[in-house]
Scaffold this motif. Structure first.
Motif, short mmCIF file in Angstrom:
data_model
loop_
_atom_site.label_atom_id
_atom_site.label_comp_id
_atom_site.label_asym_id
_atom_site.label_seq_id
_atom_site.Cartn_x
_atom_site.Cartn_y
_atom_site.Cartn_z
N LEU A 29 1.61 23.58 31.04
CA LEU A 29 0.56 23.85 32.03
C LEU A 29 -0.33 22.62 32.20
CD1 LEU A 29 -0.44 27.52 31.12
CD2 LEU A 29 0.65 26.71 33.23
N VAL A 30 -0.70 22.00 31.10
CA VAL A 30 -1.54 20.80 31.19
C VAL A 30 -0.83 19.73 32.00
CG1 VAL A 30 -2.58 18.91 29.90
CG2 VAL A 30 -2.80 21.24 29.05
N MET A 31 0.47 19.57 31.71
CA MET A 31 1.27 18.57 32.43
C MET A 31 1.29 18.88 33.93
SD MET A 31 5.31 18.39 31.90
CE MET A 31 6.37 18.46 33.31
N THR A 32 1.45 20.17 34.27
CA THR A 32 1.54 20.57 35.67
C THR A 32 0.25 20.24 36.42
OG1 THR A 32 2.96 22.36 34.99
CG2 THR A 32 2.00 22.54 37.18
N PHE A 33 -0.89 20.47 35.78
CA PHE A 33 -2.14 20.31 36.50
C PHE A 33 -2.73 18.91 36.39
CE2 PHE A 33 -1.65 24.87 36.10
CZ PHE A 33 -1.79 25.21 37.44
N ALA A 34 -2.42 18.19 35.31
CA ALA A 34 -3.02 16.86 35.14
C ALA A 34 -2.22 15.77 35.85
CB ALA A 34 -3.14 16.52 33.65
N SER A 35 -0.88 15.90 35.85
CA SER A 35 -0.05 14.81 36.36
C SER A 35 -0.37 14.39 37.80
CB SER A 35 1.43 15.16 36.25
OG SER A 35 1.76 15.46 34.93
N PRO A 36 -0.46 15.35 38.75
CA PRO A 36 -0.69 14.91 40.12
C PRO A 36 -1.98 14.11 40.27
CG PRO A 36 -0.03 17.20 40.08
CD PRO A 36 -0.28 16.80 38.66
N GLN A 37 -3.02 14.47 39.50
CA GLN A 37 -4.29 13.74 39.59
C GLN A 37 -4.12 12.29 39.13
OE1 GLN A 37 -6.22 15.68 41.09
NE2 GLN A 37 -5.07 17.55 40.61
N ILE A 38 -3.43 12.14 37.99
CA ILE A 38 -3.23 10.79 37.46
C ILE A 38 -2.39 9.96 38.42
CG2 ILE A 38 -2.22 9.48 35.54
CD1 ILE A 38 -2.96 11.84 33.74
N ALA A 39 -1.36 10.60 38.99
CA ALA A 39 -0.49 9.88 39.92
C ALA A 39 -1.28 9.40 41.13
CB ALA A 39 0.66 10.78 40.35
N LYS A 40 -2.24 10.22 41.59
CA LYS A 40 -3.04 9.86 42.76
C LYS A 40 -3.79 8.55 42.51
CE LYS A 40 -4.59 13.72 44.88
NZ LYS A 40 -5.59 14.81 44.86
N VAL A 41 -4.38 8.44 41.30
CA VAL A 41 -5.11 7.22 40.95
C VAL A 41 -4.14 6.05 40.88
CG1 VAL A 41 -6.51 6.11 39.17
CG2 VAL A 41 -6.77 8.56 39.62
N ALA A 42 -2.96 6.31 40.29
CA ALA A 42 -2.01 5.22 40.05
C ALA A 42 -1.38 4.70 41.32
CB ALA A 42 -0.92 5.70 39.09
N LEU A 43 -1.50 5.47 42.42
CA LEU A 43 -0.91 5.01 43.69
C LEU A 43 -1.55 3.71 44.18
CD1 LEU A 43 -0.26 8.05 46.02
CD2 LEU A 43 1.31 6.22 45.42
N LYS A 44 -2.78 3.44 43.71
CA LYS A 44 -3.49 2.25 44.19
C LYS A 44 -3.06 0.99 43.43
CE LYS A 44 -7.52 4.83 45.67
NZ LYS A 44 -7.75 5.99 44.79
N PHE A 45 -2.16 1.14 42.43
CA PHE A 45 -1.80 -0.01 41.61
C PHE A 45 -0.94 -1.02 42.38
CE2 PHE A 45 -1.93 2.36 37.28
CZ PHE A 45 -3.26 2.65 37.50
N GLY A 46 -1.18 -2.31 42.07
CA GLY A 46 -0.34 -3.38 42.62
C GLY A 46 0.44 -4.02 41.48
N PRO A 47 1.19 -5.12 41.79
CA PRO A 47 1.99 -5.76 40.73
C PRO A 47 1.22 -6.10 39.46
CG PRO A 47 2.57 -6.68 42.84
CD PRO A 47 1.42 -5.74 43.09
N PRO A 48 -0.02 -6.67 39.54
CA PRO A 48 -0.70 -7.01 38.28
C PRO A 48 -0.95 -5.78 37.42
CG PRO A 48 -1.83 -8.01 40.13
CD PRO A 48 -0.81 -7.09 40.70
N GLU A 49 -1.32 -4.65 38.08
CA GLU A 49 -1.59 -3.43 37.33
C GLU A 49 -0.32 -2.94 36.65
OE1 GLU A 49 -2.96 -3.86 40.35
OE2 GLU A 49 -5.02 -4.01 39.62
N PHE A 50 0.81 -2.99 37.38
CA PHE A 50 2.04 -2.50 36.78
C PHE A 50 2.49 -3.39 35.62
CE2 PHE A 50 2.57 0.24 40.49
CZ PHE A 50 2.83 1.41 39.80
N PHE A 51 2.23 -4.70 35.76
CA PHE A 51 2.58 -5.58 34.64
C PHE A 51 1.74 -5.20 33.42
CE2 PHE A 51 1.32 -9.15 32.00
CZ PHE A 51 2.57 -9.49 31.47
N SER A 52 0.43 -5.02 33.62
CA SER A 52 -0.45 -4.71 32.49
C SER A 52 -0.08 -3.37 31.86
CB SER A 52 -1.91 -4.65 32.90
OG SER A 52 -2.17 -5.57 33.88
N LEU A 53 0.31 -2.44 32.74
CA LEU A 53 0.70 -1.12 32.27
C LEU A 53 1.95 -1.22 31.39
CD1 LEU A 53 -0.31 1.71 32.76
CD2 LEU A 53 1.33 1.92 34.61
N ALA A 54 2.92 -2.01 31.85
CA ALA A 54 4.15 -2.16 31.08
C ALA A 54 3.86 -2.88 29.77
CB ALA A 54 5.19 -2.92 31.89
#
Lengths: 149, 505
Positions: free
Chosen positions: B126-151
């Motif tokens: 349930l937590v996964m179902t309700f939290a994931s879309p919110q986190i994904a929404k924020v992550a949509l704004k990421f560019g290459p530098p963010e993805f590098f740092s994330l990796a």
């Protein structure tokens, strides 16, 4: 594990220096300065650093103690099993998937000292037919075919 | 939260009876794999992926998720009945579970474990179902530098999953990254390290690598040792605990589940850590901590709800950011990629038709596990007795077929065998396998985003530190690396000290 650590360290140093050197050949294809050689070279530098650390640690006597040992007779069995697998990969194109799979399972079970032959035959026949049928009819994935099925 | 999408996802999974069949197959397979010592859910998922190639992606994924769920629960069966955990996730359950078995209460222990697993698993899902879309929404704004740092942050996990030696964990990690540079360079198209081989142009495929790391290596270990376990003869009685008993552990289950989800959502921690933390916390908060370990229901409820809740938590960073939380979610990430769905924020935007059914499947599989676990407990108890001299050759066969089926290629079987042999030796010389897996998954993300960012900034590495999100990932990554370095080192020192003390005695 001191000697093994030193051996692995030297091996990794060789690997990373050849990686570094080979990556040099990609340079001509570079368009913007950050070409295909950049990442492999960074990795090679990191790996050499870690390999040197591993060797130094080994000389300082900081190597981990080995807890689990490879049983020599068991290891021989592993080598034989790999051999059986290679023979199986050759046979599969000659005899077909189901037949060679049956042989593969039957021989491996014998190698693992399952002495009851009837059980071995029943288990190998059932498993090879089930796996063959799943791939052939259910998943429709082509399997090697030979003289038999 | 888009409710229509969520409902549509649930409808897609729940209204099609065939999906129940696949979840059922997955859960049963998972429980068996989890219950058999030596076999792990990671290996189970890796070996099951080839069987999903010909299926509709949803059917394939629900089966894999079922296996993931069943695998974590299954570990407790051998913990309780044999006193040997099926996977590390079940180790904490052993403390009270095996004691209860010795007191003749194996049935009750198993029943409690199923109910706690279902409870924890459902909260996690349930937590996964309700939290994931919110986190994904924020992550949509990421560019290459963010993805590098994330990796980079993701790779920092290697330190926590290194096992006994951080140095060896890092070596494994870099070795895994080296494997990812084989094949076409995705940015310039140049072939790299292919040695003229046509088969290597596409790189080392994920599935053969996975099967080598987690399948073949385990098979070789089993062939070498021929594991003979003591036979289980326990009769299971009174499986379903009384309502008052469930009520008495309800608080512990809620708390343990929340702990489990939280721990799961931090990359690098796993179900085993979640189980132990939940157990430790339940013991600490209890009015009678001395009773833990003597065979009480709370001692089973806490780790079982903790580790199953952890599964839902671990799916969150995997789905939303493409950073797997542990080895099993890394393999699941691979499964999604193979069906052409790249996990990450884009998945939520471009493929809601696949994301929401995953949530539904996760919840559905908890209920199937509850049913299968209670109804089938007696049979699973018998299955532990399965003859390994028959089972090991069958797993060997599944490894061969699995590594072949991806591209119908004998070359892949060879690559997989070689990786398996390397992994077999790595085990004996204490080089962990999980960092390789993590690196193979994150390698391409690190390389491409590093180069893209440097091209954007004209070679100025400051780009990673001047963008706030990117900078924070790098700093959090560094923070986790440094703190876990000291934590792991401290634990190792303590272990070494204990070992030398034992020696003196």
């Amino acid at each position: 594990m001191k000697n093994v650590d030193i051996g692995v360290g030297v091996g990794l140093l060789t690997l990373s220096s050849s990686l570094f050197w080979c990556a040099g050949n990609f340079k001509d294809l570079t368009v913007h300065g950050y070409g295909p050689d950049l990442f492999p070279r960074i990795l090679a530098v990191f790996m050499s650093f870690l390999a040197i650390l591993l060797i130094i640690n080994a000389f300082l006597g900081k190597s981990l103690k080995k807890e689990d040992h490879i049983d020599p007779r068991g290891f021989l069995r592993v080598l034989v099993a790999i051999g059986i697998c290679i023979v199986y990969l050759v046979l599969v194109n000659l005899l077909g998937f189901a037949t060679s799979t049956f042989l593969f399972l039957f021989v491996l079970m014998a190698l693992l000292k399952q002495k009851r032959i009837i059980l071995r035959i029943i288990a190998s026949v059932t498993v090879s037919i089930i796996v063959w049928a799943i791939f052939r009819y259910f998943l429709v994935i082509p399997l090697p075919e030979g003289l038999l099925i | 939260m888009d409710w229509t999408l969520l409902l549509a996802g649930f409808g897609k999974v729940m209204l099609n009876p065939i999906n129940f069949v696949f979840v059922f197959i997955g859960v049963v397979a998972g429980i068996i794999v989890g219950a058999l010592p030596g076999l792990t859910a990671t290996m189970g998922v890796a070996l099951l992926i080839p069987f999903t190639f010909g299926l509709d992606p949803i059917q394939g994924l629900v089966m894999l998720i079922g296996l993931f769920t069943g695998g974590i629960y299954g570990a407790c069966i051998s913990s309780i009945l044999l006193g040997i955990p099926g996977t590390p996730a079940g180790a904490a359950t052993l403390l009270d579970g095996y004691t209860m078995n010795k007191q003749g209460q194996a049935g009750k222990a198993m029943g409690m474990a199923v109910i706690a697993s279902w409870f924890g698993g459902t909260i996690g899902a349930l937590v996964m179902t309700f939290a994931s879309p919110q986190i994904a929404k924020v992550a949509l704004k990421f560019g290459p530098p963010e993805f590098f740092s994330l990796a980079f942050f993701g790779l920092g996990i290697i330190i926590t999953i290194s096992g006994k030696s951080i140095l060896k964990g890092l070596i494994s990690g870099i070795f895994g990254l080296m494997l990812t540079v084989v094949g076409f360079d995705p940015l310039s198209g140049a072939p790299r390290f292919t040695f003229g081989s046509r088969e290597l142009l596409g790189g080392i495929s994920l599935i053969p690598a996975l099967i080598g790391l987690f399948g073949y290596s385990q098979v070789f270990k089993e062939i070498e040792k021929i594991l003979i376990l003591p036979a289980v003869k326990t009769e299971l009685k009174n499986l379903i605990p009384k309502l008052s008993e469930i009520k008495s552990v309800l608080k512990t289950m809620i708390k343990s589940s929340l702990f489990g989800v939280f721990i799961g959502s931090i990359p690098g921690t796993g179900t085993d850590i979640a189980a132990f933390v939940a157990y430790g916390e339940a013991k600490r908060a209890s009015k009678h901590p001395e009773k833990f370990g003597t065979g009480i229901l709370e001692g089973i409820a806490a780790p079982e709800s903790g580790n199953n809740a952890c599964a839902g938590g671990a799916m969150v960073p995997m789905l939303t950011l493409g950073i797997p939380g542990d080895a099993v979610t890394a393999v699941l990430l691979g499964a999604l990629t193979i069906h052409n769905f790249q996990p990450g924020p884009m998945l939520f935007r471009d493929h809601p038709e696949i994301v929401y059914p995953i949530f539904a499947a996760m919840i559905l599989s908890q209920f199937v596990m509850l049913f299968v676990g209670l109804a089938g407990a007696r049979y699973f108890a018998r299955l532990i007795n399965i003859d390994r001299r028959i089972l090991t050759p069958v797993i060997f066969l599944l490894c061969v077929v699995g590594s072949y089926a991806m591209r119908f290629s004998f070359f892949d079987v060879g690559i997989s065998l070689i990786i398996g042999i390397i992994a077999y030796f790595m085990y004996y010389y204490e080089y962990p396998g999980s960092p390789i897996l993590l690196s193979i998954i994150l390698g391409p993300m690190v390389e491409q985003n590093l180069r893209r960012s440097l091209i954007i900034s004209h070679g100025d590495p400051a780009i990673f530190f001047t963008r706030p999100i990117s900078a924070s990932f790098i700093f959090i990554g560094l923070f986790i690396m440094i703190t876990s370095y000291f934590r792991v080192k401290k634990a190792m020192d303590r272990e070494a000290e204990a070992a030398s003390l034992r020696k003196q005695e």
